[in-house]
Design a protein around this motif. Structure first.
Motif, PDB file in Angstrom:
ATOM      1  N   GLY A 111       6.715  -7.973  18.975  1.00  0.00           N
ATOM      2  CA  GLY A 111       6.462  -9.058  18.038  1.00  0.00           C
ATOM      3  C   GLY A 111       5.018  -9.271  17.658  1.00  0.00           C
ATOM      4  O   GLY A 111       4.705 -10.246  16.955  1.00  0.00           O
ATOM      5  N   GLU A 112       4.110  -8.397  18.086  1.00  0.00           N
ATOM      6  CA  GLU A 112       2.706  -8.513  17.704  1.00  0.00           C
ATOM      7  C   GLU A 112       2.511  -7.970  16.285  1.00  0.00           C
ATOM      8  O   GLU A 112       3.047  -6.918  15.933  1.00  0.00           O
ATOM      9  CB  GLU A 112       1.818  -7.720  18.673  1.00  0.00           C
ATOM     10  N   VAL A 113       1.749  -8.698  15.464  1.00  0.00           N
ATOM     11  CA  VAL A 113       1.553  -8.313  14.069  1.00  0.00           C
ATOM     12  C   VAL A 113       0.622  -7.106  13.978  1.00  0.00           C
ATOM     13  O   VAL A 113      -0.504  -7.135  14.478  1.00  0.00           O
ATOM     14  CB  VAL A 113       0.965  -9.481  13.241  1.00  0.00           C
ATOM     15  N   LEU A 114       1.100  -6.056  13.312  1.00  0.00           N
ATOM     16  CA  LEU A 114       0.283  -4.869  13.062  1.00  0.00           C
ATOM     17  C   LEU A 114      -0.231  -4.822  11.626  1.00  0.00           C
ATOM     18  O   LEU A 114      -1.317  -4.315  11.377  1.00  0.00           O
ATOM     19  CB  LEU A 114       1.089  -3.596  13.353  1.00  0.00           C
ATOM     20  N   VAL A 115       0.570  -5.347  10.701  1.00  0.00           N
ATOM     21  CA  VAL A 115       0.191  -5.394   9.288  1.00  0.00           C
ATOM     22  C   VAL A 115       0.630  -6.734   8.721  1.00  0.00           C
ATOM     23  O   VAL A 115       1.764  -7.162   8.934  1.00  0.00           O
ATOM     24  CB  VAL A 115       0.841  -4.254   8.483  1.00  0.00           C
ATOM     25  N   ARG A 116      -0.261  -7.383   7.962  1.00  0.00           N
ATOM     26  CA  ARG A 116       0.051  -8.674   7.356  1.00  0.00           C
ATOM     27  C   ARG A 116      -0.567  -8.709   5.960  1.00  0.00           C
ATOM     28  O   ARG A 116      -1.076  -7.703   5.468  1.00  0.00           O
ATOM     29  CB  ARG A 116      -0.500  -9.804   8.219  1.00  0.00           C
ATOM     30  N   ASN A 117      -0.523  -9.859   5.312  1.00  0.00           N
ATOM     31  CA  ASN A 117      -1.089 -10.030   3.974  1.00  0.00           C
ATOM     32  C   ASN A 117      -2.218 -11.055   4.009  1.00  0.00           C
ATOM     33  O   ASN A 117      -2.253 -11.930   4.874  1.00  0.00           O
ATOM     34  CB  ASN A 117      -0.010 -10.498   2.991  1.00  0.00           C
ATOM     35  N   ARG A 118      -3.116 -10.948   3.050  1.00  0.00           N
ATOM     36  CA  ARG A 118      -4.192 -11.925   2.882  1.00  0.00           C
ATOM     37  C   ARG A 118      -4.309 -12.263   1.406  1.00  0.00           C
ATOM     38  O   ARG A 118      -4.013 -11.430   0.541  1.00  0.00           O
ATOM     39  CB  ARG A 118      -5.522 -11.370   3.395  1.00  0.00           C
ATOM     40  N   PRO A 119      -4.726 -13.491   1.066  1.00  0.00           N
ATOM     41  CA  PRO A 119      -4.885 -13.846  -0.349  1.00  0.00           C
ATOM     42  C   PRO A 119      -6.100 -13.159  -0.957  1.00  0.00           C
ATOM     43  O   PRO A 119      -7.113 -12.956  -0.285  1.00  0.00           O
ATOM     44  CB  PRO A 119      -5.062 -15.363  -0.315  1.00  0.00           C
TER      45      PRO A 119
END
Length: 614
Positions: free
Chosen positions: A72-80
């Motif tokens: 459940g650790e985030v490897l890829v996410r989004n940014r504004p």
């Protein structure tokens, strides 16, 4: 009494007045007709045009799905990300007005006095507005809040220049697992022509390489749409009442098989200055636990503004170490002495070898075959198959290979994951290997005039001549230890929607038989055990406390006069395998001395042991 000339003058004046009045009447009639036409005959058409100028259809880009590790650790996410763009419908129509906007933009400078907009790029964007009317054209990516503030401050002087907010990919761990994750970038013109990208538009950002590319359709979601009311300058002033849009549907999140903790340990074990690869896999189901290709790259460079992105791209594209290549799946190398397990397995399966068999010719440092003298790396004396694997004796396997023959050896190799067919991992770029026989060897070397000769078996029996990938090597050693079949290697564990509901799970799939006789299995495990846990084993530097590790080392020759590629393939626990690891370090030397310590660090991390424990 008036003269005749006075009468003529009055008559002329009256006629002129009459003509003028008639002209006025005609003009009024024309205006009334035109007004009638606008208000009644073409009302619907004009109303639509008016609404089109007043209302703008804004596409709402769906939020791209995240990538998580298995815990459940985030490897890829989004940014504004703020984008400054041109809206063609609201730019001045006259050349003077467009030039005014162009010059004003060109005059905007940052706090350091440098121009914010490049004249060539800006000119290109203005040219594109002539045929692209309904879509914003970016003129500045990843604009800073200060740059956005300047644009908004001069909004009345910059009709048709708008500020948009979109999301960009963010890779919080930088280079970590970069070849696995991939990156996103704007779709190219060449890609738009392909049937695969039907429905995509210029300016769309798509997955490139790795999981970003493989699961692009799942990550993208479904775009929405809304209507906004704009003023004469193209600025949004509100939303029209009683007009409903369509909300975007976010993309799916991918829970990967990657273990972030193990991936970090693997990355730390291979310096970025070294060319090489590592694959850690669960042989019980094919889940990839960690994958490293070195040198690495930072996928965040593809989310930067154009100038920085181009600079970063040039650096990695021109790098002679080829950081864009995922060596773990597309690097092909001779399997070296790891392949001796295949030769031994084929001999044991066919009954040609047994644990008690010794060849007449003991190892005195080489083997004479006709006029050819084939060297061994040491002097090992008379050995059986277990000790020959422990000491990695070439002379034993020269004799075994000639007796077993390549047909049996290649059949056993294919059974456990080697061969010309890719394993089908769920990231692009996987290459297949090569298992030479007389027909394929002759076809491959036809141009240089080489022909198959029986003496080639000497090299092939010790893994010098075949081609394998690190992924194949890890899959082979793992399935050899389990003796329960070869599972398709994969990264996708499950897909989840934005609410966290599981929408798809990966079902493990056996793709090769991966089985042998119990006696063959027992002997090979004993040999792998001996390589690590016997004091004279070539892989003893890969041993870890409290856990039985089985392995095979290899030193792959690739260029005369250069150091060999260092191979190490291991499983643990040997008699109940949970993890298989394959390591290759290009031109590093011996596998037991160079690659084994790397695999050891990964195994230590997997079993939660401290590196200080010896």
């Amino acid at each position: 009494m008036r003269s005749l000339s006075d009468n003529d003058s009055v008559q002329t004046r009256n006629w002129n007045i009459l003509v003028f009045m008639a002209g006025v009447v005609v003009l009024v009639i024309v205006l009334l007709c035109r007004l009638y036409s606008l208000q009644h005959t073409h009302y619907d058409e004009n109303f639509k045009r008016s609404e089109k100028n007043r209302l703008r259809r804004v596409e709402l880009v769906a939020e791209r799905g995240y990538i998580y590790d298995r815990n459940g650790e985030v490897l890829v996410r989004n940014r504004p990300s703020f984008q400054i763009a041109l809206q063609a419908l609201h730019l001045p129509r006259k050349k003077e007005g467009r030039d005014s906007v162009f010059n004003l933009l060109l005059g905007i400078k940052d706090k350091n006095g440098a121009r914010v907009f490049d004249s060539l790029s800006l000119d290109t964007a203005f040219q594109r507005t002539r045929w692209i009317k309904n879509r914003p054209i970016r003129i500045l990516e990843d604009a800073s809040p200060e740059q956005v503030a300047v644009i908004e401050e001069h909004s009345s002087e910059l009709p048709g220049v708008v500020t948009l907010t979109e999301s960009r990919r963010d890779y919080p761990y930088g280079t970590l697992a970069s070849h696995v994750l991939g990156y996103t970038s704007e779709i190219s013109e060449e890609q738009l022509k392909l049937p695969t990208f039907e429905g995509y538009s210029q300016g769309d950002r798509i997955g490139q390489k790795g999981l970003e590319q493989e699961y692009d359709a799942e990550f993208r979601g479904k775009n929405g749409v809304k209507l906004v009311e704009v003023n004469a300058f193209g600025r949004e002033v509100g939303s029209p009442r009683a007009v409903e849009g369509m909300a975007p549907v976010p993309g799916y999140h991918l829970v990967s098989t990657i273990d972030l903790k193990l991936q970090k340990a693997a990355e730390a074990a291979i310096p970025d200055s070294v060319r090489g690869a590592l694959v850690a896999i669960d042989p019980r189901n094919g889940e990839i636990l960690a994958m490293v290709s070195s040198p690495r790259l930072d996928p965040n460079i593809f989310s930067l503004k154009k100038r920085e992105r181009n600079k970063g791209w040039a650096q990695v594209a021109l790098d002679s170490l080829r950081p864009l290549t995922n060596r773990a799946v597309s690097g092909v190398y001779p399997p070296a002495s790891v392949f001796k397990l295949v030769t031994a397995g084929a001999g044991l399966e066919s009954g040609i070898l047994s644990e008690s068999k010794y060849y007449p010719k003991s190892c005195t440092g080489g083997f004479q075959y006709g006029v050819r003298y084939q060297k061994c790396w040491g002097v090992h004396g008379n050995l059986n198959v277990v000790n020959a694997i422990r000491l990695s004796c070439d002379v034993f396997f020269y004799q075994a290979g000639l007796e077993i023959d390549m047909a049996r050896i290649n059949e056993f190799a294919r059974r456990f994951g080697y061969g010309e067919e890719p394993l089908g991992i769920d990231i692009p770029g996987e290459k297949s290997g090569w298992l030479p026989d007389s027909a394929s060897f002759n076809a491959r070397n036809k141009r240089v005039g080489w022909r198959w000769a029986r003496g080639l078996i000497l090299n092939l029996s010790i893994g010098q001549g075949q081609l394998v990938t690190p992924l194949q090597q890890a899959t082979f050693i793992g399935s050899l230890a389990t003796n329960k079949g070869v599972y398709r290697p994969h990264f996708m564990k499950e897909l989840r929607d934005s609410q966290g509901n599981v929408v798809r799970r990966y079902e493990p799939e056996i793709i090769r038989s991966g089985k042998m006789k119990p006696e063959t299995h027992r002997v090979l495990l004993a040999a792998m055990d001996s390589v690590v846990n016997h004091p004279g084993g070539t892989g003893k530097r890969g041993a870890i406390p409290g856990i039985r590790v089985g392995a095979k080392t290899g030193s792959g020759e690739w260029k005369k006069g250069e150091k060999t590629h260092a191979w190490y393939a291991a499983v643990a626990p040997l008699y109940d395998p949970q993890i298989a690891v394959a390591v290759i370090l290009e031109a590093a030397g011996g596998g037991g001395s160079k690659a084994a310590p790397v695999a050891r660090k990964v195994l230590m991390a997997y079993f939660g042991l401290d590196e200080e424990e010896k």
